[in-house]
Every structure is written in structure tokens, then in C-alpha cells.
Design an enzyme around this catalytic site. Structure first.
Site, short mmCIF file in Angstrom:
data_model
loop_
_atom_site.label_atom_id
_atom_site.label_comp_id
_atom_site.label_asym_id
_atom_site.label_seq_id
_atom_site.Cartn_x
_atom_site.Cartn_y
_atom_site.Cartn_z
CG HIS A 1 45.73 46.57 56.67
ND1 HIS A 1 46.13 47.57 57.53
CD2 HIS A 1 45.61 45.45 57.44
CE1 HIS A 1 46.24 47.09 58.75
NE2 HIS A 1 45.93 45.81 58.73
CG ASP B 1 43.95 50.81 56.84
OD1 ASP B 1 44.41 49.80 56.29
OD2 ASP B 1 42.88 50.81 57.48
CG ASP C 1 47.40 45.74 62.61
OD1 ASP C 1 47.22 45.18 61.53
OD2 ASP C 1 46.47 46.15 63.33
CD GLU D 1 42.22 45.07 58.35
OE1 GLU D 1 41.86 44.00 58.86
OE2 GLU D 1 42.72 46.02 59.02
CD GLU D 2 43.56 48.19 61.46
OE1 GLU D 2 42.53 47.77 62.05
OE2 GLU D 2 44.69 47.72 61.64
CD GLU E 1 45.77 42.01 59.48
OE1 GLU E 1 46.41 42.45 60.47
OE2 GLU E 1 44.89 42.67 58.90
#
Length: 390
Positions: free
Chosen positions: A75, A77, A107, A139-140, A164
Site C-alpha cells: 500500500h 499510504d 510500513d 490501506e491505513e 507488510e
């Protein structure tokens, strides 16, 4: 361009996703940067707007052709941050103590730099199955980037690794997460005469008892020894109701979360909750609203004997694990892919001031990703053109 230079540029481009409009950013700059790097390498790049979310994009970059292949997914973001708690600029990659510091280093913008570095060694190698680099939005916050891809049935691959931060240990299962809102609406009135109103707070008290009974039932019924907390959990997080001690409470609202284990269906859980609390609302003549605070993330599990799991265990020397945090894995799995979570960095470094990626993880990560590409894209034979069933 080396890994450090790529990561520095990605870190410099804010791409925060948040339910708060004051924090939320577009991820377009990160997507454009990845496309700018991948297209000259020979990847066919698709930039896909996320429906209903202006400024949010997914990217699907494919090297080679065919219906199978390996997806390396991440991801774009990051979470919001408190700059006063950082020792250095969150948007400047800073090296100290054999670590790279910056917002998104582990992350998980660092994964893109490492995946591209690994892929660069195969540009002149004939691929039997395609290599796909997937970059998602939000995603966050909402997971809407991955959700949109699953709904569109795109991309198609056979195996997917989500990078991740797991300390480069394979993860084949995680719990889901549900965040729910329960509201009782009654009638206010003077507290000296209970018949003048309908007390929503008393109704909520009874409903909470029912919820805790459900929790006990689920924990007695479901258990998975792969998790540190082996049972599903329910947390009563916050409650608001009433406005004065001498007024009958007309409205009470409870927010709570559930963490279901693999094998537990979120829709069935919500229906069980509704079946438990509705009779209490009817008996007390209270209005009832029960709804998710967000759509939730389903629990995820890939079989222990799946090929992807066995290959990653062999390459890393670690048995596949279970984690408590949620990822985009359920949506990639919905597309019919064997899916696994594995990447550099550690989850306890994510969402923290002075987030970092330990330099000792960089070379091993590139090596593992290179071996995955070799196994699934170079050495594996071409597959039946019939796409996998979702």
C-alpha cells in the site's frame, strides 16, 4: 537508481490516508513515481482510479504475459504523524544507527523500493509466468483500494506476497477486525416519574450484558492456538448517553470492536448481535440502530500446505505465523490467489514516531524477493490460460 534513492523519493511524497479530511492526502504522486520507474523497465503499467474516491489510485504493473504469475503487493499510504515527536523530518529519509528513518520506511514504502530492486535483475530473463507489482490506496484507513480491485476482479495472478512488516517471516493468517455502532433511542422525561419516558441507557445496560454473553459463547466455541490471543475478542470501546442525572436518558450510543478468527463470518456475527439486542429494544419500546463504523476486514488464512507457504518457509527458514493486525490479504485471496504476508521491518516500528527500516533487513529482503521471482516466474512452467476462480 538504488534502493536508498528510490525510498528517499517515495518518503518525500506525502500520501497519508485518514478518516479525517484534515489529514487525508492523495497518493497520486507516489503512484506516478512508481509508474515512472516501472515503465522504462518494460512493465505494462495500469493506473486505476479508486471509484468514489477522488485523488486515490491503484497501480498494476505487469512484466511478462500469461494468466498466472507472482504478485508483489503493497500500500502506498501512511498513517498521520506528530512531527514534534520525531527526531528528524518524517518526509526526509535519514540514516543513523544503521537504520533508515522516515514515515513509511517499513510500513510500507520501503517494500516497493526492494521489490523493484529485485525485479531489475530479471529484465533480460524470459519469464514463464508474469511478475506483477501492485500498489494500492488507503490501506491505513478504509481498505477501499484493495476492495475496489477485488470487486473489479483485477489483477489475476496465482501467488501474492504482501510486503507488510513481519521481520521477513511468513504470515499465513490473521484475525479480522470489525468496528460497530449500536444506538438505542428512547424518550426523555423527568426522572421523578419513570413512566414519563423510555430510558435508552437502561436498555443499553441490558444490551451490553447480551453482548458479553455472546462474547463468552464465541470464545467457548472458537479457538486457534496459532494466535497469541487464541480466541476472538470483543472490546467495548466507548459509550455516550444522556445529558443530566435528573432527566430520563433518551439516547445512548455504544462503539465496540470485534476481532474474529479465520472461519468466522462477519455477516453472521452481525446478525447474531442484532438477534440478541433487538428483543430488548422491542420490550422497552426503544428505537434501534446497529451499523458498522467501517466495512471491516475479514479474517484471513492460507492453508499450511499451500505452495507459496512452503516456498516462503524454505527461503526464510521460518515457519509461517499468525498475527493480530489486519492486512489487504483477504481481498487478494478473494481474487483466487494463494496469499501470504511477508516483508522487511517489524510491526512495532510502524505507526510510531521515528519509524525506521533496519539496514540489516534490506539485502535479505531483496534476496528473498529475487528467489521468489525466480521460483514463480522463471522456473515455474506456463499455466493453463483458464483464470483461477475467485
Amino acid at each position: 537508481m538504488g534502493v536508498q534513492q528510490m525510498l528517499a523519493r517515495l518518503i518525500s511524497q506525502p500520501s497519508i490516508s485518514s478518516a479525517s479530511p484534515d489529514w487525508d492526502h492523495s497518493n497520486e504522486a507516489v503512484i506516478q513515481t512508481l509508474a515512472e520507474w516501472l515503465e522504462p523497465m518494460g512493465f505494462a503499467v495500469e493506473t486505476l482510479p479508486v471509484p468514489g474516491m477522488p485523488g486515490k489510485y491503484n497501480l498494476v504493473a505487469t512484466l511478462g504475459q500469461g494468466p498466472g504469475g507472482l504478485v508483489l503487493s503493497g500500500h502506498t499510504d501512511t498513517v498521520p504523524f506528530d512531527e514534534s515527536r520525531w527526531q528528524s523530518d518524517p518526509f526526509t529519509l535519514t540514516e543513523r544507527d544503521d537504520r533508515w528513518y522516515g514515515l513509511g520506511t517499513c510500513d510500507m514504502k520501503g517494500f516497493f523500493a526492494l521489490a523493484i530492486e529485485a525485479a531489475s535483475a530479471f529484465l533480460d530473463t524470459p519469464l514463464q509466468q508474469p511478475l506483477i507489482i501492485l500498489a494500492t490506496a488507503d490501506e491505513e484507513s478504509s481498505m477501499n483500494g484493495a476492495r475496489a480491485l477485488a470487486e473489479a476482479g483485477h489483477p489475476r495472478g496465482r501467488y501474492a506476497v504482501i510486503g507488510e512488516p513481519t521481520g521477513l517471516k511468513p504470515v499465513r493468517m490473521h484475525k479480522g477486525i470489525m468496528m460497530e455502532r449500536l444506538v438505542f433511542e428512547g424518550q426523555s422525561g423527568h426522572s421523578s416519574d419513570p413512566s414519563l419516558g423510555r430510558n435508552a441507557l437502561e436498555g443499553m445496560h441490558a444490551a451490553i450484558g447480551g453482548l458479553l454473553e455472546l462474547r463468552d459463547q464465541w470464545q467457548a466455541q472458537y479457538s486457534n492456538p496459532n494466535f497469541r490471543v487464541q480466541v476472538p475478542t470483543m472490546n467495548l470501546g466507548c459509550i455516550h448517553g444522556g445529558d443530566n442525572p435528573n432527566r430520563i436518558c433518551a439516547n445512548c450510543e455504544l462503539h465496540f470492536d470485534l476481532r474474529p478468527l479465520p472461519g468466522m463470518d462477519m455477516d453472521a456475527l452481525r446478525q447474531s448481535i442484532l438477534d440478541r439486542v433487538s428483543p430488548e429494544a422491542e420490550r422497552r419500546e426503544l428505537g434501534l440502530r446497529f451499523e458498522p463504523l467501517f466495512d471491516g476486514v475479514p479474517p484471513f488464512e492460507t492453508d499450511a500446505d499451500a505452495e507459496l507457504v512452503r516456498v516462503c518457509e524454505r527461503l526464510t527458514g521460518h515457519s509461517a505465523e499468525a498475527v493480530a493486525f489486519a492486512t489487504e490479504a483477504p481481498w487478494l485471496q478473494k481474487l483466487g490467489m494463494e496469499t501470504l504476508v511477508m516483508g522487511p521491518g517489524h510491526i512495532d516500528q510502524a505507526h510510531q514516531p521515528d519509524e525506521y527500516l533496519d539496514l540489516s533487513q534490506v539485502k535479505p529482503a531483496v534476496d528473498i524477493l529475487s528467489r521468489l521471482i525466480q521460483h514463480f516466474c522463471v522456473d515455474s512452467p506456463a499455466v493453463d490460460p483458464k483464470p483461477p476462480s475467485p
